[in-house]
Enzyme design. Structure first.
Site, PDB file in Angstrom:
ATOM      1  CD  GLU A 296      11.996  46.337  58.086  1.00  0.00           C
ATOM      2  OE1 GLU A 296      10.800  46.091  58.200  1.00  0.00           O
ATOM      3  OE2 GLU A 296      12.871  45.546  58.445  1.00  0.00           O
TER       4      GLU A 296
ATOM      5  CB  CYS B  63      19.608  50.645  63.656  1.00  0.00           C
ATOM      6  SG  CYS B  63      20.227  49.195  62.813  1.00  0.00           S
TER       7      CYS B  63
ATOM      8  CB  CYS C 229      22.634  41.869  52.398  1.00  0.00           C
ATOM      9  SG  CYS C 229      24.425  41.761  52.691  1.00  0.00           S
TER      10      CYS C 229
ATOM     11  CB  CYS D  70      25.401  36.076  57.135  1.00  0.00           C
ATOM     12  SG  CYS D  70      26.765  37.164  56.700  1.00  0.00           S
TER      13      CYS D  70
ATOM     14  CB  CYS E 110      21.566  37.596  58.204  1.00  0.00           C
ATOM     15  SG  CYS E 110      21.041  39.274  57.811  1.00  0.00           S
TER      16      CYS E 110
ATOM     17  CG  ASN F  68      17.073  38.949  67.565  1.00  0.00           C
ATOM     18  OD1 ASN F  68      16.600  38.764  68.684  1.00  0.00           O
ATOM     19  ND2 ASN F  68      17.986  39.870  67.325  1.00  0.00           N
TER      20      ASN F  68
ATOM     21  CB  CYS G 226      20.398  42.272  65.527  1.00  0.00           C
ATOM     22  SG  CYS G 226      20.917  43.490  66.671  1.00  0.00           S
TER      23      CYS G 226
HETATM   24  N1  SAH Z   1      26.020  43.830  57.126  1.00  0.00           N
HETATM   25  C1  SAH Z   1      26.585  44.346  58.304  1.00  0.00           C
HETATM   26  C2  SAH Z   1      25.644  45.179  59.140  1.00  0.00           C
HETATM   27  C3  SAH Z   1      24.206  44.742  59.286  1.00  0.00           C
HETATM   28  S1  SAH Z   1      23.777  43.432  60.332  1.00  0.00           S
HETATM   29  C4  SAH Z   1      27.161  43.225  59.134  1.00  0.00           C
HETATM   30  O1  SAH Z   1      26.900  42.081  58.849  1.00  0.00           O
HETATM   31  O2  SAH Z   1      27.920  43.535  60.045  1.00  0.00           O
HETATM   32  C5  SAH Z   1      23.966  43.980  62.018  1.00  0.00           C
HETATM   33  C6  SAH Z   1      24.351  42.799  62.956  1.00  0.00           C
HETATM   34  O3  SAH Z   1      23.255  41.896  63.175  1.00  0.00           O
HETATM   35  C7  SAH Z   1      25.480  41.960  62.378  1.00  0.00           C
HETATM   36  O4  SAH Z   1      26.433  41.659  63.358  1.00  0.00           O
HETATM   37  C8  SAH Z   1      24.749  40.724  61.954  1.00  0.00           C
HETATM   38  O5  SAH Z   1      25.598  39.630  61.814  1.00  0.00           O
HETATM   39  C9  SAH Z   1      23.734  40.565  63.043  1.00  0.00           C
HETATM   40  N2  SAH Z   1      22.638  39.637  62.716  1.00  0.00           N
HETATM   41  C10 SAH Z   1      22.222  39.250  61.498  1.00  0.00           C
HETATM   42  N3  SAH Z   1      21.196  38.374  61.619  1.00  0.00           N
HETATM   43  C11 SAH Z   1      20.964  38.212  62.942  1.00  0.00           C
HETATM   44  C12 SAH Z   1      20.004  37.468  63.688  1.00  0.00           C
HETATM   45  N4  SAH Z   1      19.064  36.733  63.094  1.00  0.00           N
HETATM   46  N5  SAH Z   1      20.038  37.561  65.032  1.00  0.00           N
HETATM   47  C13 SAH Z   1      20.949  38.352  65.646  1.00  0.00           C
HETATM   48  N6  SAH Z   1      21.872  39.091  64.989  1.00  0.00           N
HETATM   49  C14 SAH Z   1      21.880  39.023  63.647  1.00  0.00           C
HETATM   50 FE1  SF4 Z   2      24.478  41.005  54.859  1.00  0.00          FE
HETATM   51 FE2  SF4 Z   2      23.074  40.077  56.935  1.00  0.00          FE
HETATM   52 FE3  SF4 Z   2      25.550  39.147  56.454  1.00  0.00          FE
HETATM   53 FE4  SF4 Z   2      25.227  41.661  57.363  1.00  0.00          FE
HETATM   54  S1  SF4 Z   2      24.691  39.768  58.459  1.00  0.00           S
HETATM   55  S2  SF4 Z   2      26.565  40.972  55.668  1.00  0.00           S
HETATM   56  S3  SF4 Z   2      23.278  42.216  56.335  1.00  0.00           S
HETATM   57  S4  SF4 Z   2      23.754  38.898  55.106  1.00  0.00           S
END
Ligand code: SAH
Ligand code: SF4
Length: 382
Positions: free
Chosen positions: A95, A108, A115, A119, A122, A314, A357
């Site tokens: 996306e 974005c 990934c 995390c 996420c 989110n 995000c």
């Molecule tokens: N992988 C990279 C970039 C993609 S994520 C990273 O982790 O930095 C972009 C941002 O959205 C990151 O700060 C991530 O931690 C955050 N993010 C991931 N899941 C989220 C969620 N459910 N709600 C809000 N932010 C989230």
């Molecule tokens: Fe990967 Fe999501 Fe962690 Fe970013 S926040 S490193 S996209 S698992």
């Protein structure tokens, strides 16, 4: 007749294209000419490159293509945020999100199908990992968005976004790019850097380094490489104020703990186009959002010039987390601000089309079998 495996010219940065042209016996200026047609004009048809010699056009038609990813869905949020689902083959899709604001337009961009870093909060991470995107698939997101938005802008007669003093008007509606879509950009280093170079190059998109941001969860050695090879603005997904909590929320912390991450941020700043790192911090109710966490953060970043961007969590199905209440976020921000740290809270955009995000899920054929393992773990707990 064209060759069965044509080279996709979107895979090259300028130096790469010059080298490839040299292999065809063509001069560097020809490569730059084609580069401008592709990226400045959004041209994907060699025949339309009218100032390129006919013989070269015919040669290129035989061995090369200009092939961006194909959009399979286009969603527009009530707030104007636009999300495209792009087919990247073998039943995978990623996306790309465009976020219009009064004075800028931010794209974005995704770097991987899924990934591997998992995390806890996420949805991309929860999907598992399929593969790295190619440079063409990464820069192709900007190529495509420019084209689709350019057409939309011509229809609506909108103005180009505001520019800072000294910046050229490149006539584009996308003024900023953030590598904050699906995937960990620094885990796909070479392809991401090729795409970044194109974003910065005057023969392509001509964005200033300050307007291109890489967001990383903290892959420390790759942060040093980025500093040396292509320094752009840096955002770091911090999300926790101590190692115990971060080990759980951002598992890569087990490999590169906070002390090393902070040192890497300070090394990065020696060459960065901005004099601060942006720390992203997702606000998870009752997990990382207390006053004590905020005070611990203040101590943690004492020696690291930074700004904070608080991201209200989110939600997505089965995440197991909840968003911190607005009043809690305000108090948390207040403690950071009181300590002299510039702190903003990210507005949630596009959540009605799952474009906010952490909601980007695309479509990922998981090769790490994470979803299977998760399912098995749940079964075992019954
Ligand atoms: N992988 C990279 C970039 C993609 S994520 C990273 O982790 O930095 C972009 C941002 O959205 C990151 O700060 C991530 O931690 C955050 N993010 C991931 N899941 C989220 C969620 N459910 N709600 C809000 N932010 C989230
Ligand atoms: Fe990967 Fe999501 Fe962690 Fe970013 S926040 S490193 S996209 S698992």
């Amino acid at each position: 007749m064209s060759t069965p495996n044509p080279v996709n010219l979107l895979d090259f940065d300028v130096d790469g294209l010059v080298a490839w042209f040299a292999g065809l016996g063509e001069k560097p200026f020809r490569a730059r000419q084609v580069m401008r047609w592709m990226h400045r004009e959004g041209c994907d048809d060699f025949d339309a490159m009218t100032d390129v010699a006919k013989s070269l056009r015919a040669k290129l038609r035989d061995v090369a293509v200009i092939r961006p990813p194909v959009p399979v869905r286009d969603s527009i949020s009530a707030d104007g945020t636009r999300k495209w689902l792009l087919d990247v083959g073998n039943a995978n899709a990623v996306e790309t999100v465009f976020i219009p604001e009064t004075s800028r337009g931010t794209l974005c961009v995704s770097s991987q199908a899924g990934c591997a870093l998992d995390c806890a909060f996420c949805s991309t991470g929860k999907q598992g990992f399929n593969r790295n995107l190619s440079a063409a698939e990464i820069i192709g997101q900007l190529w495509l968005a420019n084209k689709l938005l350019g057409a939309a802008r011509a229809d609506a007669g909108e103005l180009a976004p505001d520019l800072e003093a000294g910046e050229k008007d490149n006539g584009r509606i996308i003024s900023n790019v953030v590598m904050m879509g699906m995937g960990e950009p620094l885990a796909n280093f070479d392809n991401v850097v090729t795409a970044l170079r194109l974003m910065l190059d005057d023969h392509a998109y001509g964005l200033s380094r300050r307007r291109v941001t890489v967001s990383t969860s903290g892959v420390v050695p790759a942060m040093d490489r980025l500093r040396d090879e292509c320094p752009v603005a840096l955002a770091v997904s911090l999300h926790a104020s101590n190692d115990t909590l971060r080990d759980r929320l951002v598992p890569i912390n087990q490999k590169y703990p906070l002390r090393e991450l902070m040192a890497a941020c300070r090394r990065y700043l020696e060459r960065a186009p901005r004099d601060f790192v942006t720390f992203e911090y997702v606000m998870l109710d009752g997990v990382n959002d207390s006053d004590a966490h905020a005070r611990e953060l203040v101590a943690l970043v004492r020696d690291t010039p930074c700004k904070f961007n608080l991201i209200p969590f989110n939600p997505f199905p089965d995440s197991g987390f909840q968003r911190s209440p607005a009043e809690r976020i305000r108090r948390f921000a207040g403690i950071l601000i009181e300590a002299g740290i510039v702190t903003t809270t990210r507005k949630t955009r596009g959540d009605d089309v799952d474009a906010a995000c952490g909601q980007l899920a695309g479509q990922v054929q998981d090769r790490t079998r994470r979803t299977v393992r998760l399912h098995q773990a749940r079964e075992n707990m019954r």
